[in-house]
Write a protein that holds these residues in place. Structure first.
Motif, PDB file in Angstrom:
ATOM      1  N   GLY A   1      -4.931   5.768  -5.409  1.00  0.00           N
ATOM      2  CA  GLY A   1      -3.509   5.456  -5.457  1.00  0.00           C
ATOM      3  C   GLY A   1      -2.716   6.589  -6.094  1.00  0.00           C
ATOM      4  O   GLY A   1      -3.108   7.753  -6.024  1.00  0.00           O
TER       5      GLY A   1
ATOM      6  N   GLY B   1      -6.297  -3.705 -11.021  1.00  0.00           N
ATOM      7  CA  GLY B   1      -5.115  -3.050 -10.481  1.00  0.00           C
ATOM      8  C   GLY B   1      -4.150  -2.675 -11.579  1.00  0.00           C
ATOM      9  O   GLY B   1      -3.816  -3.499 -12.437  1.00  0.00           O
TER      10      GLY B   1
ATOM     11  N   ARG C   1       0.602   0.903  -9.409  1.00  0.00           N
ATOM     12  CA  ARG C   1       0.497   1.879  -8.321  1.00  0.00           C
ATOM     13  C   ARG C   1      -0.863   2.569  -8.238  1.00  0.00           C
ATOM     14  O   ARG C   1      -1.011   3.536  -7.522  1.00  0.00           O
ATOM     15  N   HIS C   2      -1.847   2.112  -8.979  1.00  0.00           N
ATOM     16  CA  HIS C   2      -3.198   2.659  -8.840  1.00  0.00           C
ATOM     17  C   HIS C   2      -4.227   1.555  -9.082  1.00  0.00           C
ATOM     18  O   HIS C   2      -3.908   0.494  -9.616  1.00  0.00           O
ATOM     19  N   THR C   3      -5.453   1.827  -8.640  1.00  0.00           N
ATOM     20  CA  THR C   3      -6.527   0.850  -8.724  1.00  0.00           C
ATOM     21  C   THR C   3      -7.781   1.523  -9.273  1.00  0.00           C
ATOM     22  O   THR C   3      -8.032   2.692  -8.998  1.00  0.00           O
TER      23      THR C   3
ATOM     24  N   ASN D   1       0.829  -1.206   0.000  1.00  0.00           N
ATOM     25  CA  ASN D   1       0.000   0.000   0.000  1.00  0.00           C
ATOM     26  C   ASN D   1       0.865   1.259   0.000  1.00  0.00           C
ATOM     27  O   ASN D   1       0.437   2.317   0.455  1.00  0.00           O
TER      28      ASN D   1
ATOM     29  N   TYR E   1       1.627   3.270  -2.262  1.00  0.00           N
ATOM     30  CA  TYR E   1       1.048   4.372  -3.033  1.00  0.00           C
ATOM     31  C   TYR E   1      -0.461   4.501  -2.799  1.00  0.00           C
ATOM     32  O   TYR E   1      -1.165   5.046  -3.619  1.00  0.00           O
TER      33      TYR E   1
ATOM     34  N   GLN F   1      -2.682   2.303  -2.939  1.00  0.00           N
ATOM     35  CA  GLN F   1      -3.450   1.564  -3.933  1.00  0.00           C
ATOM     36  C   GLN F   1      -4.500   0.629  -3.328  1.00  0.00           C
ATOM     37  O   GLN F   1      -5.300   0.056  -4.064  1.00  0.00           O
TER      38      GLN F   1
END
Length: 190
Positions: free
Chosen positions: A58, A40, A43-45, A5, A7, A9
Motif C-alpha cells: 500500500g 490494516g 492506507r497500508h496493510t 484499493n 492506495y 492496500q
C-alpha cells in the motif's frame, strides 16, 4: 482482501476497488501464503507469515512499509519489512498498523517500529521517521523495551503489554489517551 484499493492496500497488484475478496499476491503472481496474522493501517496493510517474516503493501510515503523507502507511489504487491538494507525483520510474533506507522514484536520480546514519528509513536525521540524497523526505547533507561507479548497501534500512539503484566505507552497524548495522568506526548515508552 476487499474494499477500497485507492492506495493498493489490497495487495492484489492493482488499484481497483473490490466488492468481493481477492487474493493478495507477490510480484511473480503467486499468492502470499502462510499468513497467520494481518492488520490494516491507514492506507497500508501488514501481514505476518508462519516463518516469522512481516510483509507490507500500500502507501509508504512515511516509511510505514519498512522496505527502506519513502515512496509516494504505492506498493501494489507485498514487500518484506527490513531492519536494514537487505536484512529482513525475522522472528516476528505479532504486528500492528497505525496511521502512517507500523509495529512488530519479536519472539525475543523486543518491540520494533517504523514509519512516521511526528508524535513520537515510534518510541524514539531522536528521529522524525524511519523506513527500516528499529527498536522502541524505554523512557526510564533509554534501552530497548523487552518482554513484549502484545502490541496495539492507535491514531498516533503505541500501546504494548509485557509478560510481567505492565502496559507501556508512547506517542500522542493530546486527549490523555495514554492514561499517564497528563496530556503531554511521550517520546519513549513509559
Amino acid at each position: 482482501a476487499w474494499g477500497c484499493n485507492q492506495y493498493a492496500q489490497l495487495g492484489d497488484g492493482t488499484r481497483e476497488n473490490r466488492a468481493s475478496p481477492t487474493q493478495v499476491r507477490l510480484t511473480d503472481g503467486s499468492p502470499l501464503t502462510g499468513v497467520v496474522e494481518a492488520t490494516g493501517g491507514y492506507r497500508h496493510t501488514l501481514a505476518r507469515t508462519a516463518d516469522g517474516r512481516c510483509w507490507a503493501w500500500g502507501y509508504g510515503g512515511e516509511g510505514q512499509l519498512g522496505d527502506g523507502s519513502y515512496s509516494y507511489d504505492p506498493r501494489l504487491y507485498p514487500v518484506a519489512v527490513l531492519r536494514g538494507p537487505g536484512l529482513p525483520l525475522t522472528g516476528v510474533a505479532g504486528i500492528a498498523a497505525g496511521v502512517y506507522y507500523s509495529l512488530a514484536f519479536l519472539d525475543d520480546g523486543s518491540l520494533w517500529s517504523w514509519g512516521d514519528n511526528s508524535r513520537y509513536q515510534l518510541g524514539d525521540p531522536a528521529i522524525s521517521s524511519r523506513a527500516y524497523a528499529g527498536p522502541v526505547l524505554r523512557d526510564d533507561t533509554g534501552e530497548p523495551l523487552t518482554g513484549v507479548v502484545a502490541v496495539a497501534a492507535g491514531w498516533y500512539h503505541t500501546v504494548a503489554l509485557t509478560a510481567d503484566g505492565r502496559i507501556w505507552v508512547c506517542g500522542c497524548n493530546t486527549y490523555g489517551m495514554l492514561g499517564i495522568g497528563s496530556e503531554t506526548d511521550q517520546p519513549r515508552v513509559t
